[in-house]
Design a protein around this motif. Structure first.
Motif, PDB file in Angstrom:
ATOM      1  N   MET A 184       0.893  -1.167   0.275  1.00  0.00           N
ATOM      2  CA  MET A 184       0.114   0.062   0.094  1.00  0.00           C
ATOM      3  C   MET A 184       0.922   1.330   0.003  1.00  0.00           C
ATOM      4  SD  MET A 184      -3.198  -0.986   0.090  1.00  0.00           S
ATOM      5  CE  MET A 184      -4.306   0.224   0.769  1.00  0.00           C
ATOM      6  N   ALA A 185       2.021   1.436   0.821  1.00  0.00           N
ATOM      7  CA  ALA A 185       2.686   2.416   0.904  1.00  0.00           C
ATOM      8  C   ALA A 185       3.575   2.698  -0.556  1.00  0.00           C
ATOM      9  CB  ALA A 185       3.886   2.199   1.861  1.00  0.00           C
ATOM     10  N   THR A 186       3.803   1.429  -1.182  1.00  0.00           N
ATOM     11  CA  THR A 186       4.503   1.609  -2.510  1.00  0.00           C
ATOM     12  C   THR A 186       3.422   2.449  -3.501  1.00  0.00           C
ATOM     13  OG1 THR A 186       5.536  -0.536  -2.285  1.00  0.00           O
ATOM     14  CG2 THR A 186       5.345   0.170  -4.386  1.00  0.00           C
ATOM     15  N   TYR A 187       2.202   2.073  -3.459  1.00  0.00           N
ATOM     16  CA  TYR A 187       1.368   2.874  -4.373  1.00  0.00           C
ATOM     17  C   TYR A 187       1.383   4.267  -3.967  1.00  0.00           C
ATOM     18  CZ  TYR A 187      -0.486  -1.367  -6.617  1.00  0.00           C
ATOM     19  OH  TYR A 187      -0.595  -2.519  -7.536  1.00  0.00           O
ATOM     20  N   CYS A 188       1.263   4.571  -2.704  1.00  0.00           N
ATOM     21  CA  CYS A 188       1.029   6.090  -2.033  1.00  0.00           C
ATOM     22  C   CYS A 188       2.409   6.907  -2.395  1.00  0.00           C
ATOM     23  CB  CYS A 188       0.819   5.930  -0.795  1.00  0.00           C
ATOM     24  SG  CYS A 188      -0.793   5.050  -0.144  1.00  0.00           S
ATOM     25  N   ILE A 189       3.418   6.065  -2.411  1.00  0.00           N
ATOM     26  CA  ILE A 189       4.603   7.095  -2.438  1.00  0.00           C
ATOM     27  C   ILE A 189       5.086   6.983  -4.132  1.00  0.00           C
ATOM     28  CG2 ILE A 189       7.181   7.037  -1.952  1.00  0.00           C
ATOM     29  CD1 ILE A 189       6.327   5.597   0.661  1.00  0.00           C
ATOM     30  N   GLU A 190       4.771   5.955  -4.651  1.00  0.00           N
ATOM     31  CA  GLU A 190       5.097   5.963  -6.340  1.00  0.00           C
ATOM     32  C   GLU A 190       4.112   6.645  -7.001  1.00  0.00           C
ATOM     33  OE1 GLU A 190       8.018   4.645  -7.511  1.00  0.00           O
ATOM     34  OE2 GLU A 190       8.877   3.492  -5.948  1.00  0.00           O
ATOM     35  N   GLY A 191       2.935   6.861  -6.548  1.00  0.00           N
ATOM     36  CA  GLY A 191       1.682   7.425  -7.274  1.00  0.00           C
ATOM     37  C   GLY A 191       0.865   6.479  -8.184  1.00  0.00           C
ATOM     38  N   GLY A 192       1.386   5.194  -8.248  1.00  0.00           N
ATOM     39  CA  GLY A 192       0.732   4.206  -9.074  1.00  0.00           C
ATOM     40  C   GLY A 192       1.695   2.902  -9.140  1.00  0.00           C
ATOM     41  N   THR A 193       1.495   2.189 -10.136  1.00  0.00           N
ATOM     42  CA  THR A 193       2.477   1.092 -10.257  1.00  0.00           C
ATOM     43  C   THR A 193       3.814   1.579 -10.683  1.00  0.00           C
ATOM     44  OG1 THR A 193       1.659   0.847 -12.783  1.00  0.00           O
ATOM     45  CG2 THR A 193       0.383  -0.422 -11.022  1.00  0.00           C
ATOM     46  N   SER A 194       4.667   0.546 -10.474  1.00  0.00           N
ATOM     47  CA  SER A 194       6.049   1.018 -10.959  1.00  0.00           C
ATOM     48  C   SER A 194       6.829  -0.368 -11.575  1.00  0.00           C
ATOM     49  CB  SER A 194       6.885   1.418  -9.613  1.00  0.00           C
ATOM     50  OG  SER A 194       8.227   1.691  -9.809  1.00  0.00           O
ATOM     51  N   THR A 195       7.873  -0.153 -12.123  1.00  0.00           N
ATOM     52  CA  THR A 195       8.671  -1.311 -12.414  1.00  0.00           C
ATOM     53  C   THR A 195       9.977  -1.423 -11.667  1.00  0.00           C
ATOM     54  OG1 THR A 195       9.548   0.124 -14.193  1.00  0.00           O
ATOM     55  CG2 THR A 195       7.869  -1.211 -14.962  1.00  0.00           C
TER      56      THR A 195
END
Length: 380
Positions: A184-195
């Protein structure tokens, strides 16, 4: 239907070679009634570690784009949030694979991001681009994340879960789900999906306390959201830490595992009777850690043999999985062979058969049905 008629001899032959004749419904029912309690649905009994007559089966992402009925519905209701946040639509979609395949599990049609607005974090899910979230980059933004009231933020979730329980009764188990704090933190900090996940990794390296502040807030919210789902009708909870498999061991042990454990242990403390499943993609190197995160079942991806997973984690930990979703793009005989192999490697105890990841959108529906039928024809 013609395809299914053609492959039924394959199923029969597979079990004649490996387990003897496939039990008739009457014989199977007689054997089950004498050895197990038939009060709870099969998947719930298996998830609790009870003796069962056969392995239960469902598929991650089973409600979705591989089904024509879902694609037709999307034409009338084009946004994901409309489909997932309107109880009537969410219930209808959740039931589509159950009605088509008679899966043993019916999972809430929703998204792990659904509770975010209740925390003060807005998001949207675009049909092709995926989730878009207002980034949380500063201490001020992270400190503004609040504790949600699930009944106020997600009343449609409770309505859907209640409706699903009424629809399936004891014929199937209703599953709810949450994201894990790190994902969940990944989405919040990245602003979406990421590679590459570099933004969240950078925060963890440069300002670990700030990241822990966000993880703690998310964990508190996810405990409340999971318990809300249980109290609304979910009989099993699955936690997805989808992106934790991209962490190094030291960062996994720092930022992912402790917060998984925090959520799982608190949910189990409030609802000890509800099985708790954890799934991580690319998790072959993490199995022992996952087995000690406070949950009951580890959902194993397809990058490790199920037999090896059981040996490494021990038989006291339940397992879910772990057919490679790509197998459902193969021939009928390969599907039957591989599905049967997964069952045998599972060892016959506390094993929920599933895919090792979500079903591929290009999967033919008849192949998904063959997978489910193969598992349901098996007898321990």
């Amino acid at each position: 239907p013609n395809t299914m008629l053609a492959v039924l001899p394959i199923i029969s032959a597979a079990f004649a070679l490996s387990n003897g004749p496939v039990a008739s419904p009457a014989r199977a029912g007689q054997r089950g009634a004498s050895s197990v309690s038939m009060g709870d649905p099969l998947l719930l009994r298996a998830a609790k570690g009870e003796k069962v007559e056969r392995p239960p089966v469902w598929m991650m992402r089973q409600a979705g784009r591989h089904m024509q009925v879902y694609r037709d519905l999307c034409q009338k209701h084009p946004t994901f949030r409309e489909r997932s946040e309107t109880a009537e639509l969410s219930t209808q979609i959740s039931l589509q694979p159950y009605e088509a395949y008679k899966t043993d599990g019916v999972i809430l049609f929703s998204d792990i991001l659904t509770p975010l607005p209740g925390m003060g974090i807005e998001f949207d899910i675009l049909e092709k681009a995926g989730p878009k979230i207002r980034k949380l980059n500063s201490a001020e933004e992270i400190n503004a994340v609040r504790l949600m009231d699930p009944a106020e933020a997600c009343p449609f979730v409770a309505e859907t879960l209640g409706d699903l329980r009424k629809e399936v009764g004891d014929e199937a188990t209703v599953l709810g789900f949450i994201g894990a704090p790190y994902t969940m933190a990944t989405y919040c900090i990245e602003g979406g999906t990421s590679t590459s996940y570099l933004e969240i990794k950078k925060m963890g390296l440069r300002d670990p306390q700030l990241l822990h502040t966000l993880l703690e807030k998310l964990a508190d919210n996810l405990v409340e959201y999971a318990c809300y789902q249980i109290e609304s009708g979910a009989q099993v909870i699955q936690m997805f830490d989808s992106w934790a498999g991209n962490l190094s061991p030291i960062d996994y042990d720092t930022f992912a595992h402790p917060w998984q454990k925090s959520v799982a242990e608190r949910v189990k403390a409030r609802h000890p009777e509800v099985p708790f499943i954890t799934y991580i993609a690319k998790s072959a190197a993490l199995l022992e850690r996952m087995a000690n995160n406070g949950g009951d079942i580890v959902s194993v991806d397809w990058t490790v043999h199920m037999k090896e997973a059981r040996e490494r984690m021990g038989m006291d930990v339940g397992v879910q999985g772990n057919l490679d979703p790509a197998v459902l793009l193969g021939s009928p005989d390969v599907i039957v062979e591989r599905a049967t192999d997964v069952i045998k490697q599972g060892g016959g105890k506390q094993h929920v058969v599933n895919l090792g990841h979500g079903i591929e959108p290009s999967t033919p529906e008849e192949n998904a049905k063959l997978f489910v039928d193969t598992v349901k024809a098996y007898r321990y």
